[in-house]
Design a protein around this motif. Structure first.
Motif, PDB file in Angstrom:
ATOM      1  N   LEU A 146       0.801  -1.221   0.000  1.00 31.60           N
ATOM      2  CA  LEU A 146       0.000   0.000   0.000  1.00 31.60           C
ATOM      3  C   LEU A 146       0.836   1.274   0.000  1.00 31.60           C
ATOM      4  O   LEU A 146       1.902   1.335   0.620  1.00 31.60           O
ATOM      5  N   PRO A 147       0.323   2.306  -0.654  1.00 33.44           N
ATOM      6  CA  PRO A 147       0.947   3.626  -0.562  1.00 33.44           C
ATOM      7  C   PRO A 147       0.855   4.174   0.856  1.00 33.44           C
ATOM      8  O   PRO A 147       0.009   3.756   1.655  1.00 33.44           O
ATOM      9  N   ALA A 148       1.685   5.129   1.153  1.00 31.69           N
ATOM     10  CA  ALA A 148       1.631   5.799   2.445  1.00 31.69           C
ATOM     11  C   ALA A 148       0.257   6.440   2.632  1.00 31.69           C
ATOM     12  O   ALA A 148      -0.276   7.062   1.711  1.00 31.69           O
ATOM     13  N   GLY A 149      -0.313   6.262   3.806  1.00 34.22           N
ATOM     14  CA  GLY A 149      -1.590   6.875   4.128  1.00 34.22           C
ATOM     15  C   GLY A 149      -2.809   6.089   3.717  1.00 34.22           C
ATOM     16  O   GLY A 149      -3.928   6.467   4.050  1.00 34.22           O
ATOM     17  N   ALA A 150      -2.637   4.981   2.994  1.00 35.27           N
ATOM     18  CA  ALA A 150      -3.781   4.167   2.589  1.00 35.27           C
ATOM     19  C   ALA A 150      -4.366   3.431   3.799  1.00 35.27           C
ATOM     20  O   ALA A 150      -3.650   3.090   4.745  1.00 35.27           O
ATOM     21  N   ILE A 151      -5.661   3.191   3.749  1.00 31.37           N
ATOM     22  CA  ILE A 151      -6.372   2.497   4.827  1.00 31.37           C
ATOM     23  C   ILE A 151      -6.873   1.162   4.309  1.00 31.37           C
ATOM     24  O   ILE A 151      -7.656   1.111   3.348  1.00 31.37           O
ATOM     25  N   ARG A 152      -6.430   0.076   4.914  1.00 29.71           N
ATOM     26  CA  ARG A 152      -6.898  -1.259   4.535  1.00 29.71           C
ATOM     27  C   ARG A 152      -8.330  -1.466   5.029  1.00 29.71           C
ATOM     28  O   ARG A 152      -8.685  -1.120   6.145  1.00 29.71           O
ATOM     29  N   LEU A 153      -9.137  -2.091   4.152  1.00 30.07           N
ATOM     30  CA  LEU A 153     -10.543  -2.291   4.470  1.00 30.07           C
ATOM     31  C   LEU A 153     -10.986  -3.746   4.408  1.00 30.07           C
ATOM     32  O   LEU A 153     -11.963  -4.124   5.057  1.00 30.07           O
ATOM     33  N   ALA A 154     -10.317  -4.564   3.609  1.00 29.08           N
ATOM     34  CA  ALA A 154     -10.716  -5.966   3.470  1.00 29.08           C
ATOM     35  C   ALA A 154      -9.528  -6.797   3.052  1.00 29.08           C
ATOM     36  O   ALA A 154      -8.572  -6.299   2.439  1.00 29.08           O
ATOM     37  N   GLU A 155      -9.604  -8.109   3.363  1.00 23.88           N
ATOM     38  CA  GLU A 155      -8.530  -9.032   3.040  1.00 23.88           C
ATOM     39  C   GLU A 155      -9.110 -10.381   2.656  1.00 23.88           C
ATOM     40  O   GLU A 155     -10.292 -10.662   2.886  1.00 23.88           O
ATOM     41  N   SER A 156      -8.274 -11.224   2.066  1.00 20.43           N
ATOM     42  CA  SER A 156      -8.614 -12.626   1.838  1.00 20.43           C
ATOM     43  C   SER A 156      -7.459 -13.473   2.328  1.00 20.43           C
ATOM     44  O   SER A 156      -6.403 -12.954   2.718  1.00 20.43           O
ATOM     45  N   ALA A 157      -7.620 -14.785   2.297  1.00 27.08           N
ATOM     46  CA  ALA A 157      -6.566 -15.670   2.794  1.00 27.08           C
ATOM     47  C   ALA A 157      -5.268 -15.487   2.017  1.00 27.08           C
ATOM     48  O   ALA A 157      -4.175 -15.576   2.583  1.00 27.08           O
ATOM     49  N   MET A 158      -5.378 -15.220   0.717  1.00 29.90           N
ATOM     50  CA  MET A 158      -4.181 -15.086  -0.119  1.00 29.90           C
ATOM     51  C   MET A 158      -3.681 -13.657  -0.266  1.00 29.90           C
ATOM     52  O   MET A 158      -2.505 -13.439  -0.561  1.00 29.90           O
ATOM     53  N   THR A 159      -4.572 -12.696  -0.091  1.00 33.43           N
ATOM     54  CA  THR A 159      -4.244 -11.307  -0.449  1.00 33.43           C
ATOM     55  C   THR A 159      -4.625 -10.365   0.690  1.00 33.43           C
ATOM     56  O   THR A 159      -5.805 -10.119   0.934  1.00 33.43           O
ATOM     57  N   PRO A 160      -3.636  -9.820   1.410  1.00 31.49           N
ATOM     58  CA  PRO A 160      -3.957  -8.936   2.536  1.00 31.49           C
ATOM     59  C   PRO A 160      -4.672  -7.653   2.133  1.00 31.49           C
ATOM     60  O   PRO A 160      -5.463  -7.118   2.905  1.00 31.49           O
ATOM     61  N   ASN A 161      -4.387  -7.163   0.921  1.00 25.30           N
ATOM     62  CA  ASN A 161      -4.922  -5.865   0.499  1.00 25.30           C
ATOM     63  C   ASN A 161      -6.007  -6.055  -0.566  1.00 25.30           C
ATOM     64  O   ASN A 161      -5.839  -5.702  -1.719  1.00 25.30           O
ATOM     65  N   GLN A 162      -7.138  -6.607  -0.152  1.00 23.33           N
ATOM     66  CA  GLN A 162      -8.252  -6.826  -1.076  1.00 23.33           C
ATOM     67  C   GLN A 162      -9.061  -5.558  -1.317  1.00 23.33           C
ATOM     68  O   GLN A 162      -9.652  -5.395  -2.392  1.00 23.33           O
ATOM     69  N   ALA A 163      -9.136  -4.685  -0.346  1.00 25.30           N
ATOM     70  CA  ALA A 163      -9.811  -3.396  -0.536  1.00 25.30           C
ATOM     71  C   ALA A 163      -9.138  -2.379   0.372  1.00 25.30           C
ATOM     72  O   ALA A 163      -8.817  -2.683   1.527  1.00 25.30           O
ATOM     73  N   TRP A 164      -8.949  -1.179  -0.164  1.00 26.66           N
ATOM     74  CA  TRP A 164      -8.303  -0.116   0.600  1.00 26.66           C
ATOM     75  C   TRP A 164      -8.679   1.218  -0.038  1.00 26.66           C
ATOM     76  O   TRP A 164      -9.253   1.260  -1.127  1.00 26.66           O
TER      77      TRP A 164
END
Length: 234
Positions: A146-164
């Motif tokens: 993620l870029p600086a300042g991004a907020i993580r919103l969702a994840e999956s088992a394979m992919t930590p950054n599913q929505a941000w």
């Protein structure tokens, strides 16, 4: 409401997002960047930007020379306070535009697999529509740091950054919440040989997947799409 849609690859329908936009009478301008149609220089004539998926990476400038300009346009939309939605490849373009890192050629994540909300999603105008682990359609190898300042919103088992997201209106979603069951069936048919090499049993189990997980994913996809459309007008 004037929406700019940039297609980076053919056969990238809006699906659930298109339905949500139709419900509010939005005007949609679609640019087939993959076919050489020029991008606008500024976001001035549009309220929001949508970027859809494709099999290329967000760094594939040699084969897709429009990508640097699309990154600049993405940043211009976001910096002006306009809404941006990047799905799959589109989310990876957002990461590049905001100086995140594109991570290429990971193991493929394909099919209806659960996406889980993170605590930060609970109060988010869009991702609060994801209240529990829910199946959604995936088809990707690349991901991002993620870029600086991004907020993580969702994840999956394979992919930590599913929505941000970045700021209030720039949303990056890796999973294909736009892909209705009709879209998934069409993609699977048109790319049957390719999919067979990736997931040999997909053709056999797809009808049951569409009926079960696909039905649940459609409800989620339309809910997220409608929530994002509200953000555009906020």
């Amino acid at each position: 409401m004037n929406i700019l849609v940039v297609e980076s690859y053919p056969n990238s329908p809006l699906g659930n997002v298109g339905q949500a936009l139709a419900e509010v009478g939005a005007k949609i301008d679609t640019i087939a960047a993959h076919g050489g149609e020029p991008l606008p220089e500024t976001p001035d004539d549009h309220d929001a930007l949508i970027m859809l998926g494709g099999p290329q990476s967000a760094l594939d400038d040699d084969d897709y020379p429009f990508l640097p300009a699309l990154c600049r346009l993405t940043r211009a939309f976001g910096d002006s306070g306009r809404a941006v939605l990047g799905i799959c490849l589109g989310s990876q373009i957002i990461a590049r535009a905001y100086n995140g890192e594109n991570v290429l050629n990971r193991p493929i994540e394909f099919g209806y697999l659960p996406v889980s909300p993170l605590p930060e999603a609970a109060d988010d105008p869009v991702l609060s529509g994801l209240t529990a682990p829910t199946p959604a359609f995936h088809w990707h190898k690349d991901t991002v740091r993620l870029p600086a300042g991004a907020i993580r919103l969702a994840e999956s088992a394979m992919t930590p950054n599913q929505a941000w997201k970045i700021g209030a209106k720039v949303y990056a979603v890796q999973f294909h919440f736009e892909a209705s069951r009709a879209v998934v069936a069409d993609w699977s048919s048109k790319s049957a040989e390719y999919v067979r090499d990736l997931v040999p049993d997909w053709e056999a189990r797809m009808p049951a997947e569409l009926e079960t997980n696909g039905a649940v994913a459609d409800v989620l996809g339309l809910e997220l799409a409608r929530r994002w459309v509200k953000v555009v007008g906020a």
